[in-house]
Design an enzyme around this catalytic site. Sequence first.
Site, PDB file in Angstrom:
ATOM      1  N   ASP A  42      18.278  45.103  32.070  1.00 34.25           N
ATOM      2  CA  ASP A  42      16.930  44.571  31.885  1.00 34.25           C
ATOM      3  C   ASP A  42      16.041  45.169  32.977  1.00 34.25           C
ATOM      4  OD1 ASP A  42      14.809  42.868  31.062  1.00 34.25           O
ATOM      5  OD2 ASP A  42      15.289  41.539  32.722  1.00 34.25           O
TER       6      ASP A  42
ATOM      7  N   ASP B 188      14.973  37.143  26.972  1.00 35.57           N
ATOM      8  CA  ASP B 188      14.079  38.163  26.392  1.00 35.57           C
ATOM      9  C   ASP B 188      13.873  37.913  24.902  1.00 35.57           C
ATOM     10  OD1 ASP B 188      14.073  39.236  28.850  1.00 35.57           O
ATOM     11  OD2 ASP B 188      14.848  41.207  28.320  1.00 35.57           O
TER      12      ASP B 188
END
Length: 558
Positions: free
Chosen positions: A64, A394
């Site tokens: 990420d 996310d």
Amino acid sequence: MASMMQPQIILLKEGTDTSQGKAQLLSNINAVTAVGDVVRTTLGPRGMDKLIHDDKGSVTISNDGATIMKLLDIVHPAAKILVDIAKSQDSEVGDGTTTVVLLAAEFLKEAKPFVEDGVHSQNLIRSYRTASTLAIEKVKELAVSIEGKSVEEKKGLLAKCAATTLSSKLIGGEKEFFATMVVDAVMAIGDDDRLNLIGIKKVPGGNMRDSFLVDGVAFKKTFSYAGFEQQPKKFLNPKILLLNIELELKSEKENAEIRLSDPSQYQSIVDAEWNIIYDKLDKCVESGAKVVLSRLAIGDLATQYFADRDIFCAGRVAEEDLNRVAAAAGGTVQTSVNNIIPEVLGTCEIFEEKQVGGERFNIFSGCPSGRTATIVLRGGADQFIEEAERSLHDAIMIVRRAVKNSTVVPGGGAIDMEISKYLRQHSRTIAGKSQLFINSYAKALEVIPRQLCDNAGFDATDVLNKLRQKHAMQSGEGASYGVDINTGGIADSFANFVWEPAVVKINAINAATEAACLILSVDETVKNPKSESAQGDAAAGAMGRGRGGGRGRGMRRR
């Protein structure tokens, strides 16, 4: 001669480091490009992961962008701007953090040759801002709305968006399983915007497929006293009482001083303390509640008292979990047991305590308000579960954004290629240097499909040539063609359900352009070592005081 004798003007403190002009701007561009190269390989479904371990010895495995940028501990002042845009992208839309860093680095990389050739940075900034506005307009024009569909259809479309996000994560292999779970969780909280209404609990052990969604609230069993085993562990339609008080036998005022003239009076004071706690417990039982939860401790006396009356209790419940129970069950957290009216009690269809792996969980399901959900994550290693949690965060953000701004664009580099083609065509209608600058901006956008190919091990030049040819078709049918990760060719991203919310792309282009323009507009860096050493001295002084350098707290001065 007189001019040579003029004294030198000293403006800044001695030891101040200043760098300015073209060399300093190029140094900033190089620093940003270096940061872009770190996260470059994490982009897309075939992106690699980074293993970062800090001085405390904690290890993080992640791909990420925002997490990596936060953990890198970057000290270069210009490169720190990239950390900020990754954080803003993460908090605003949740996904596209690697994309935004890559785009900013690529915009500056394309600007570098112009800076070296002596082009004024303001000309570049002006052209980049124009190109950014045109690009965002084009994204909005190409976006497809998913409004007006039935609930089932909409759920299916949102699951496609979540699956696209999860495909580039560590749990990409189970993306359909988790995408459905994420959509159900977001639908459960409805229009409420608070992210903390979706709880994610991590239980090591088992495999990913053992993860499950609770349509309500679940939290780990809290610390309990003797007598807990005798309490019932399952209720149907119980009333739930939520408290923020201690149910423990203790002196009501710790520092109170009581003077007695007769020793027999001492027993009456002890009895008064017992009467106070029994009075509290009686009121809890009279309220008709079958489940009592408190943020503070529920002692052994209270635990046994509730067990004798077939009531379940749990003390030291985390505030976040207590608030989620209140939102789901429709109750209100009480700070007193006096005057408990039926309206402040919550309820749910089923309350039960279940074994999940090595932990016991208290699960409230079938809540009337239904404005909360809990995802219980299972997995082998702790680092794996941590990364799975970040991936789900996310996906949850993306689905929330897609629910609110219900327009999607094709992923897989398709939208980037289409904007790039549009800007190239537009640049040819402009006379002057701007044509070159907008053309370089268009070229920079191609970094996304190129990097997707590189990370998957495909020939990027070959795939990009095919994509350019497809997007150049006059009919416009090639507009949604992007990189096909599975075959190494190109495919219609829309038909393959590789979608992402338009707001992700718009935000990424906006933030990356702003960052690039900000770095291009800096022409001097002033670094004052004095202030740095002063900060160091202050920190050292504070540490010295902490180790006993200062006077002890509460001691009198002699």
